[in-house]
Scaffold this motif. Structure first.
Motif, PDB file in Angstrom:
ATOM      1  N   UNK A 143       0.804  -1.214   0.000  1.00  0.00           N
ATOM      2  CA  UNK A 143       0.000   0.000   0.000  1.00  0.00           C
ATOM      3  C   UNK A 143       0.838   1.267   0.000  1.00  0.00           C
ATOM      4  N   UNK A 144       1.900   1.290   0.806  1.00  0.00           N
ATOM      5  CA  UNK A 144       2.742   2.488   0.910  1.00  0.00           C
ATOM      6  C   UNK A 144       3.392   2.816  -0.429  1.00  0.00           C
ATOM      7  N   UNK A 145       4.002   1.814  -1.061  1.00  0.00           N
ATOM      8  CA  UNK A 145       4.682   2.073  -2.329  1.00  0.00           C
ATOM      9  C   UNK A 145       3.691   2.325  -3.466  1.00  0.00           C
ATOM     10  N   UNK A 146       2.503   1.732  -3.410  1.00  0.00           N
ATOM     11  CA  UNK A 146       1.502   2.016  -4.435  1.00  0.00           C
ATOM     12  C   UNK A 146       1.063   3.474  -4.360  1.00  0.00           C
ATOM     13  N   UNK A 147       0.857   3.981  -3.153  1.00  0.00           N
ATOM     14  CA  UNK A 147       0.497   5.387  -3.002  1.00  0.00           C
ATOM     15  C   UNK A 147       1.605   6.291  -3.547  1.00  0.00           C
ATOM     16  N   UNK A 148       2.848   5.974  -3.187  1.00  0.00           N
ATOM     17  CA  UNK A 148       3.958   6.777  -3.685  1.00  0.00           C
ATOM     18  C   UNK A 148       4.063   6.713  -5.212  1.00  0.00           C
ATOM     19  N   UNK A 171       2.859  -0.344 -14.307  1.00  0.00           N
ATOM     20  CA  UNK A 171       3.357  -1.605 -14.858  1.00  0.00           C
ATOM     21  C   UNK A 171       4.629  -2.046 -14.141  1.00  0.00           C
ATOM     22  N   UNK A 172       5.578  -1.112 -13.996  1.00  0.00           N
ATOM     23  CA  UNK A 172       6.837  -1.448 -13.347  1.00  0.00           C
ATOM     24  C   UNK A 172       6.626  -1.775 -11.875  1.00  0.00           C
ATOM     25  N   UNK A 173       5.756  -1.019 -11.230  1.00  0.00           N
ATOM     26  CA  UNK A 173       5.442  -1.297  -9.825  1.00  0.00           C
ATOM     27  C   UNK A 173       4.900  -2.718  -9.660  1.00  0.00           C
ATOM     28  N   UNK A 174       3.953  -3.099 -10.500  1.00  0.00           N
ATOM     29  CA  UNK A 174       3.347  -4.430 -10.367  1.00  0.00           C
ATOM     30  C   UNK A 174       4.367  -5.528 -10.637  1.00  0.00           C
ATOM     31  N   UNK A 175       5.263  -5.291 -11.620  1.00  0.00           N
ATOM     32  CA  UNK A 175       6.277  -6.303 -11.915  1.00  0.00           C
ATOM     33  C   UNK A 175       7.216  -6.500 -10.733  1.00  0.00           C
TER      34      UNK A 175
END
Length: 546
Positions: A83-88, A134-138
């Protein structure tokens, strides 16, 4: 299309093969469909975008992978990290898009590169959001030990790009069609990747506020030094294209980019060697096993030089045939820049394993310093040479910048107790390369049919080079059969007995001294090459070689 900095050893599994094949097919198609000018515009935009995305990501995507892989005692640790990195990630992408659009509207892009690029930059700002997700999910999938799913995302991305972009470009949508293909591929992968992450960790965690003891500062500042290293590497990969677009027409950029892509194909060799022979040296660094690290570094350097050098000589010899056959006759101006770029690409190939070993040490002080020196030299030389000499100046500046990477990184790792040149036998390898280059060039001169030369010269060159590598003592007679013995039927079982018989045989076959042996080998080389040219030269009209 993007030149990726080294960052770990890539897998050589089926996903890598698919990506390689897709790139081999799509790149010349794009060049032929867009033309040199359109391909130059597309390459320039991707270079801008690569630097832009490094700033947008700012260590976020690498951080989610790193901290998901770490286990902490805090309850719901993985949920908080996701959650933290997704928000960022969303916040950084949106903020960067707004800033980029405002800068474009103010006229800076038009003033620097031309009004026609303003619309493209608007599109890149929006594309950055999809690529960020995309990069976040990978990286999140990799951090959740779902590496196979992460690799499948890469395959999906490449295939979707080819399926969408190539038809759009063929229908006349030009650079915009290629960028739409990029956007669609990124968006599809972002949706699929986030869905896969959600199956393991609910994305609703993005709306959960972590407790106070959650290490926000540690996560936010993670990878700051690594980001500096990546940005310096990215400047080496892209500053030449960006500066060339500023001073020359798009067609020159397109031809220069075509030359770069062929020269940088040599980098596949050190990737393979590091995957086969290399291993993470982090544990060796932690135990101060400098002798083992030096042995690994010198062996990797020697093998990289051996295989990359013969590939470089072969590519240079066949440049007149390879460039027009691969990219089409419109790419003929790329031949001379390619010849200038090959020595630098060879130097950078040698630097890659040294950089891998140095980064495993952990501090990144010396890798950053060495890369900064090379990147600074590259920028200065490009600024001096491009205005007067165009893509030839860019090629010369870049080849010096690339080649300096090896020099600077060798000096850097020596400061921390490792010498990758100890036992690398660089002098002997250089002698083997020079001796083998003569008959390779002679055969390429004789075989005037370009398709036939592509069929005959590479295996002949490899064979001749291995012979000279053994005769000069660069490798022991058994070493070429080590790799062959690991192959499956029918090669492996047949190579293993030969390897055993040759094992222990002295590879240095110089009997009357190094100097006399080099003179003897040079004489044999010139004799064989002269006979080949005199008997089958293009002026003799021998049909089998025409």
């Amino acid at each position: 299309m993007n030149r990726s900095p080294p960052g770990g050893s890539p897998s050589l599994g089926s996903a890598t093969v698919v990506l390689l094949l897709a790139g081999i097919v799509s790149t010349p198609l794009l060049f032929r469909l867009l033309g040199p000018a359109g391909f130059g515009d597309y390459s320039f935009l991707l270079s801008l975008f690569a630097l832009y995305m490094l700033l947008v990501q700012s260590g976020i995507t690498g951080g989610v992978r790193e901290f998901l892989a770490k286990s902490r005692s805090m309850a719901d640790w993985k949920s908080y990290v996701v959650g933290y990195f997704l928000r960022l990630a969303v916040l950084f992408a949106l903020a960067a898009a707004v800033v980029t659009i405002l800068v474009s509207r103010s006229g800076y892009v038009a003033a620097l590169f031309g009004a026609e690029y303003t619309g493209y930059v608007y599109g890149l700002a929006l594309l950055g959001i999809a690529v960020q997700l995309q990069t976040y999910s990978r990286e999140a999938l990799a951090g959740l030990d779902l590496e196979r799913d992460a690799e499948r995302l890469d395959v999906l991305d490449k295939i979707t790009f080819v399926v969408v972009a190539i038809p759009l470009v063929a229908l006349g949508f030009g650079v915009s069609g290629a960028l739409v293909g990029y956007a669609v591929a990124s968006l599809v992968c972002a949706v699929v990747g986030l869905g896969l992450v959600h199956r393991r960790v609910s994305l609703s965690s993005a709306f959960r506020i972590p407790p106070r003891r959650f290490p926000r500062r540690e996560l936010l500042t993670f990878g700051s030094r690594n980001l500096v290293l990546l940005f310096l590497l990215a400047s080496l990969y892209h500053v030449d294209v960006i500066m060339l677009q500023r001073f020359r027409e798009s067609a020159a950029v397109g031809n220069y980019r075509a030359a770069l892509l062929l020269a940088e194909a040599l980098w596949f060799v050190p990737i393979v060697i590091w995957t086969v022979h290399g291993r993470s040296t982090a544990e060796l660094w932690s135990r101060n096993r400098f002798d083992e690290i030096t042995a690994l570094a010198s062996k990797t350097t020697r093998n990289t030089l051996l295989l990359t050098a013969v590939a470089a000589v072969t590519l240079a010899t066949l440049a007149d045939a390879v460039v027009p056959l691969y990219f089409g006759p419109d790419a003929t101006p790329a031949i001379e820049p390619l010849l200038l770029l090959i020595p630098g690409a060879l130097g950078f190939a040698l630097a890659r394993p040294v950089l891998e070993i140095a980064t495993d040490e952990g501090s990144l002080r010396y890798p950053i310093g060495a890369t900064a020196c090379a990147a600074g030299l590259n920028v200065v030389l490009n600024a001096l040479l491009i205005p007067g000499y165009g893509m030839h100046g860019a090629a010369l500046a870049t080849t010096i910048g690339y080649g300096s990477m090896f020099v600077f990184h060798v000096l850097a790792v020596r400061r921390i107790g490792v010498d990758p040149l100890a036992g690398a036998r660089l002098g002997r390898a250089a002698a083997a390369t020079a001796l083998a280059a003569v008959p390779i060039f002679a055969l390429a001169t004789v075989v005037v049919n370009p398709w036939l030369s592509l069929l005959l010269v590479p295996p002949f060159g490899l064979f001749v080079y291995l012979v000279f590598a053994v005769l000069t003592g660069t490798v022991a007679p058994a070493e070429p059969f080590d790799a062959l013995a690991e192959l499956p039927e029918p090669i492996g079982p047949r190579a293993e007995p030969i390897r055993r018989r040759l094992e222990g045989v002295n590879g240095d076959l110089t009997v009357v001294g190094w100097f006399q042996s080099m003179l003897f080998l040079a004489g044999i080389t010139l004799l064989v090459s002269g006979l080949l040219l005199a008997t089958f030269g293009p002026d003799t009209g021998v049909p089998v070689f025409g």
